[in-house]
Design a protein around this motif. Sequence first.
Motif: not given
Length: 793
Positions: A750-751, A767-768, A779-783, A788-789
Amino acid sequence: MELEIAALAGVGASSVVSLLVTDAFGWGKGRILKLLGRDAQADPAAVETEVERLRRELAAAREAGDETAEGAVEAELADFLEELLQTHPDLAEGLAEIVREADAVRLPPALASNILHYVNHDALHAEMDAHWTRCAEADVPAVIFLAGLRGTGRRAAARRWARAHAAHFTGPVLDADLGRDLNGTHADPDAVLDRWLAQLGMARADRPGDLPGKSAAFRAACARAGRDQGPVLVLLDNAETRRQIEPLLPAVPGSAALITGSEPPRQLDGAPDFAPLLVEPLDDGPAAELIARVSGRTEHADRLRSLARRVGGNPWALRIVAAELRSPEPGVLEDFEALLAERESRQEVLGMTDEDAHGESLYGAFDSTYGALPPRPARLYRLLGLLPPGRFHPDTLYALLSEWSSAQVRQALRALVDRGVVQRADLDAYRLEPIVHDHALTRAEQDEDPAERELLRDRFFARLLEFAERAEAALSTRWLHDPEYVEPRRESAPKAEAATAEGQLARRRDSLVPAVLLAHATGRHRHAWRLCQALWSFYLRTGSHTEWIASHRTGLAAAQACLDDPLAVARMHFQLGFAHMDRWSLDEDDARLAREELEAALRLARADTGDGGEGARRTESSALEALGLLALKLKHGARALDCFAEAKAALDGIVHPRGHALLTFHTARAYSALERHNDAEREFALARREFELLPTGPDHFNIAKAWLRQAEDRRACGQPDAALHCLNEAAAGTADAPASHQRATVLLLRGDIQAELGDREAAESDWSSARDMFTELGSPRAEGAQERLDGPV
């Protein structure tokens, strides 16, 4: 219910003991006093006085290293709690809460167990300290291999050192036994990493399918855990090869890996400062101390040193000597000294040749221990040999030895623990070393009546199968083959929470694959394939692909041995094929293996007429559904669409609303892959309606998933506003699971859509939130969210 009460009383006693001897007692004191004072309307002051007495006894036992005395206190508490729960069953939840408290504050099981009557190895620990210090100064992980003959205390030495450094290793403690299974096969590091990644909190969706990917993900997770919690400790037992060890090394500065085995590999890649150390037999002084602690003898130390010297310093052999010396009969020490003084009688007592005298072959020594056991512990010892290798739980023993009281089971188990043949593995779990299990099985084959031996195994597998099928009923409503036996049981299965059922299976995880192997090896083929059938949802939910595939290969062979049940073979082909498809490793050739297994299932299902047709048609539909999903993975949308249509046709006339809803959802995905976006939108909407109207209630997870997939489709066809609407609906549907992987995925996308539409502020908010959720989930998807931020505005 009686078995459940006995099991809770046992683990409850262990928990109370663990709280009484730690600083955490203040946390649980109120609950413990309230629980213990419930019966007989005891005076609160008297109850508190009694608890303080128990604390003093436990403290004195620990100070003296007397685990026999500590075990006696635990046994006393277990008997009391069992009687209390039988009178006041409403207290079960209160005791369960104490168990949860103890589990939250205790040392990890790998550090808290297997340090029975521990002595010496001070010089070895000094070498380990020196190596660890060098590694810390060089900012590299410490890797230490403790080598030595069986019985010299390699495992205990590793855990004693780790326990002494527990204040440093504040991060996860990960352990695994790499020994061989019933087929003589090495433990697979792939399976170990499946379990460890789950323990480290990595969501199933983030776990790679291949061994190199899992190892890299493991090291990244260790690095995150090191930053957030503290250094990681890895404990590996019975290691033999570099291939086993290397993928399991944390490779994070400050962490450590302690490995035990007969001899170390010459070098380990990724461990430049690898230290192989030898665990020597005990010197005379510590050997005599061990005899004194285990036997309770108070003779002058010189006499016990003389006795120990003749045994050669092997801790297992020393325990055998100590067990013999427990007899209260006068003259026992003198008689035993005389027996050990002569070569022939010494070999007869310990069952060793001169070449064996330091412990290379301990079967004869085990015979001596076994021969000295009272009848009940000896019977329990034989029974343990009949069970699969790995961990076992007291509730299993209560069920198998139904003619004994639970107190008698605990007493017999305690006697085996005191003699060092059984080891504590957790609050409510025990284990035998593989060589001890082999000996126990040999004694069962020699000393147990064959009919009784088979009856005990029949009881074990019947109970395990019932347990697994009840857990499966709590985890899933899916159809199972063999309805004349399974379905009535499923109807009466308790409606336990799925997480509870999954946790109960996880506690027995180490013994599940060995149980399937043993069932097949002993001719219980029906039990073997049905166990696999019942473990489907557990393996699917936990992503335990290596164990899933290993067990189901055996399950398939077992089903094929049942010549009168082709549908069982079809079910095993289907479940095995689905496991390969779900793992999806290119290195393992999973795409080809999945297709072959699923096509075999389809052929058999279409040919079967054994149960009136419904089971065969359900299996046909399942195989076609899986082949359609396989086609989607391979980007063959048209083939997938045909498979899903055939799968629906196979269910014609069968009441299976969830199956129809899933096939509608999959059909929508196939249309999306073919860029038939209007057809996809129609089918997504229909799938959501079908998930909403399920007889068991709305399936909110799959409703949100359909909104998410439709959002991806709308974005692909250039309709970001419509995609945003779908994601808003998906976000609303996941609001009750704020830290779920699904919700984080929805917010991340959505972000992205909001950024495309020019609303940077809203995008950064999503995103935050997604970053924080992925971080919480490990999760590595935090990176990716952080990138994006950090990207251009």
